[in-house]
Design an enzyme around this catalytic site. Structure first.
Site, PDB file in Angstrom:
ATOM      1  N   GLY A  51      38.365  39.314  42.207  1.00  7.78           N
ATOM      2  CA  GLY A  51      37.777  38.005  42.518  1.00  7.78           C
ATOM      3  C   GLY A  51      37.626  37.701  43.996  1.00  7.78           C
ATOM      4  O   GLY A  51      36.530  37.407  44.486  1.00  7.78           O
ATOM      5  N   ARG A  65      27.964  36.191  34.660  1.00  4.46           N
ATOM      6  CA  ARG A  65      28.316  36.966  33.461  1.00  4.46           C
ATOM      7  C   ARG A  65      27.207  36.911  32.412  1.00  4.46           C
ATOM      8  O   ARG A  65      26.996  37.880  31.685  1.00  4.46           O
ATOM      9  CB  ARG A  65      29.632  36.452  32.874  1.00  4.46           C
ATOM     10  CG  ARG A  65      30.832  36.905  33.709  1.00  4.46           C
ATOM     11  CD  ARG A  65      32.128  36.294  33.253  1.00  4.46           C
ATOM     12  NE  ARG A  65      33.264  36.952  33.902  1.00  4.46           N
ATOM     13  CZ  ARG A  65      34.503  36.492  33.883  1.00  4.46           C
ATOM     14  NH1 ARG A  65      34.778  35.373  33.238  1.00  4.46           N
ATOM     15  NH2 ARG A  65      35.469  37.147  34.482  1.00  4.46           N
ATOM     16  N   LYS A 104      50.055  39.392  48.839  1.00 11.72           N
ATOM     17  CA  LYS A 104      51.392  39.905  48.541  1.00 11.72           C
ATOM     18  C   LYS A 104      51.411  41.359  48.107  1.00 11.72           C
ATOM     19  O   LYS A 104      50.603  41.787  47.295  1.00 11.72           O
ATOM     20  CB  LYS A 104      52.015  39.052  47.433  1.00 11.72           C
ATOM     21  CG  LYS A 104      52.269  37.617  47.872  1.00 11.72           C
ATOM     22  CD  LYS A 104      53.002  36.840  46.805  1.00 11.72           C
ATOM     23  CE  LYS A 104      53.499  35.502  47.359  1.00 11.72           C
ATOM     24  NZ  LYS A 104      54.252  34.755  46.345  1.00 11.72           N
ATOM     25  N   GLY A 116      41.277  41.521  36.308  1.00  9.42           N
ATOM     26  CA  GLY A 116      42.446  42.238  35.797  1.00  9.42           C
ATOM     27  C   GLY A 116      42.155  43.671  35.408  1.00  9.42           C
ATOM     28  O   GLY A 116      42.946  44.578  35.677  1.00  9.42           O
TER      29      GLY A 116
END
Length: 396
Positions: free
Chosen positions: A354, A39, A197, A377
């Site tokens: 990720g 980053r 999931k 996100g």
């Protein structure tokens, strides 16, 4: 290309101007050192360009989750030296207690990092007085932190409405890539969606079936779709309570002319550990005491053929339990195919999330994709078709 937002190219002369630059410097640290400087390196292009043009560059960022409290263990003073080393020039730490005074003493072309924006309880609430306090420190605002763009915070959204606002180089590259992937893509478009999931990716799947021509489902979530189609998945990870939802998504895909690809051969084992005894079987031959841990080689090869007929690929999530060998085989093989097609110019490939970045690094092909987003996100919310407040504020 015509853009809905302004970039550094639209800023004009910035000599002597105070430019507030929102970056993502929320890096992992251990023993006082940064363990992954990705980053920090991503911030270089924007910060260096503005400094070279004579701006007083004031970097805004959050670090950790102090929840509006001052916590020395989450001070950006800890990141100032590592950022300076990566940037290759001095960086000054600016305590927010006397920020205006310090900024006044900055020379043209100097770089400073303001204390953690989240020490202010008004940051995450996007509070007007916090926006006003920050806006008073600058003349222009640049948002270069796509990974924080899904939050309507003072430093990501509020400031863009208060000062002349521009996208930084990293934000610009991200938005251009995302536009090519789902905004205005070249068809046929394929999406690879994996992960454990279905429940965590429901909105993504619902959005994608309306947007893409081929939806490739892998990982544990494929088991829920297989179960919805009447396949006995043994003791595989499977959300049996969501088979009805899976059927709804399959029906929606049919209506939208989106082909859903589920594995038809799989790699199974009786226990989940590195290198256990495995067998490769048709999905209808999974024994009651076995679990599906990867897509089989025949299905993987067929999926590679699907990509060969596509022009655009969006990828989020691995095909199998890739952290545990040998269940990374399908992910690595498909990623290598996508990378080769990208290199030869027939495919635009955009990946994010990720696990996805880790999987592509493991396959050694992250550098060969058209664009790999490090945003977690924000990338997921973009794949869900949601408006990102930090991006919307730049586009107003």
């Amino acid at each position: 290309m015509a853009r809905a937002f302004k970039t550094l190219d639209d800023m004009g002369d910035v000599t002597g101007k105070r430019v507030l630059v929102r970056e993502d410097l929320n890096v992992p640290m251990a023993d006082g050192g940064v363990t992954d400087d990705t980053r920090l390196r991503a911030a270089i292009s924007t910060v260096a360009e503005l400094a070279d043009k004579g701006a007083k560059v004031i970097v805004l960022a959050h670090f950790g989750r102090p929840k509006g409290q001052r916590d020395p263990s989450m001070s950006l003073a800890l990141v100032t030296k590592p950022f300076s080393q990566v940037l290759g020039r001095p960086v000054r730490f600016i305590d927010d207690q006397d920020a205006a005074g310090v900024i006044e003493t900055m020379a043209d072309g100097e770089v400073g990092i303001l204390e953690n924006t989240r020490f202010d309880p008004g940051e995450e609430k996007n509070a007007p007085d916090t926006i006003e306090r920050l806006a008073a420190l600058g003349d222009l605002y640049v948002n270069d932190a796509f990974s924080a763009a899904h939050r309507a915070h003072a430093s990501t959204e509020g400031l863009a409405r208060e000062l002349p606002a521009f996208a930084g180089r990293q934000m610009e590259a991200e938005l251009d890539a995302l536009d090519k992937a789902l905004g205005n893509p070249e068809h046929p478009v394929a999406a690879v969606v994996g992960g454990a999931k279905v429940s965590s990716k429901l909105d993504v799947l619902r959005h994608l079936v309306e947007k893409v021509d081929h939806l490739i489902i892998g990982g544990g979530m494929a088991n829920t779709f297989l179960a919805a189609r009447g396949v006995n998945v043994g003791k595989s990870l499977c959300e049996h309570d969501l088979t009805g939802t899976a059927e709804e998504i399959l029906d929606a895909a049919d209506k939208a002319n989106c082909t859903v690809h589920l594995p038809y051969d799989v790699v199974v084992a009786k226990e989940f550990k590195p290198n256990p005894p495995t067998r490769t079987v048709n999905v209808h031959e999974v024994a009651a005491d076995e679990m599906i841990l990867d897509v089989g080689p025949a299905a993987t090869e067929a999926l590679g053929d699907v990509l060969k007929n596509c022009r655009t690929l969006v990828w989020n999530g691995p095909m199998g339990a890739f952290e545990t060998p040998p269940f990374d085989a399908a992910t690595v093989a498909l990623a290598k195919t996508a990378a080769a097609l990208t290199k030869e110019g027939s495919l635009v490939s955009v990946a994010g999330g990720g696990d996805t970045v880790a999987a592509l690094n493991q396959a050694g092909v992250a550098g060969d994709f058209s664009f790999v987003s490090t945003a977690g996100g924000a990338f997921l919310e973009w794949m869900e078709g949601k408006e990102l407040p930090g991006v919307a504020a730049l586009q107003q």
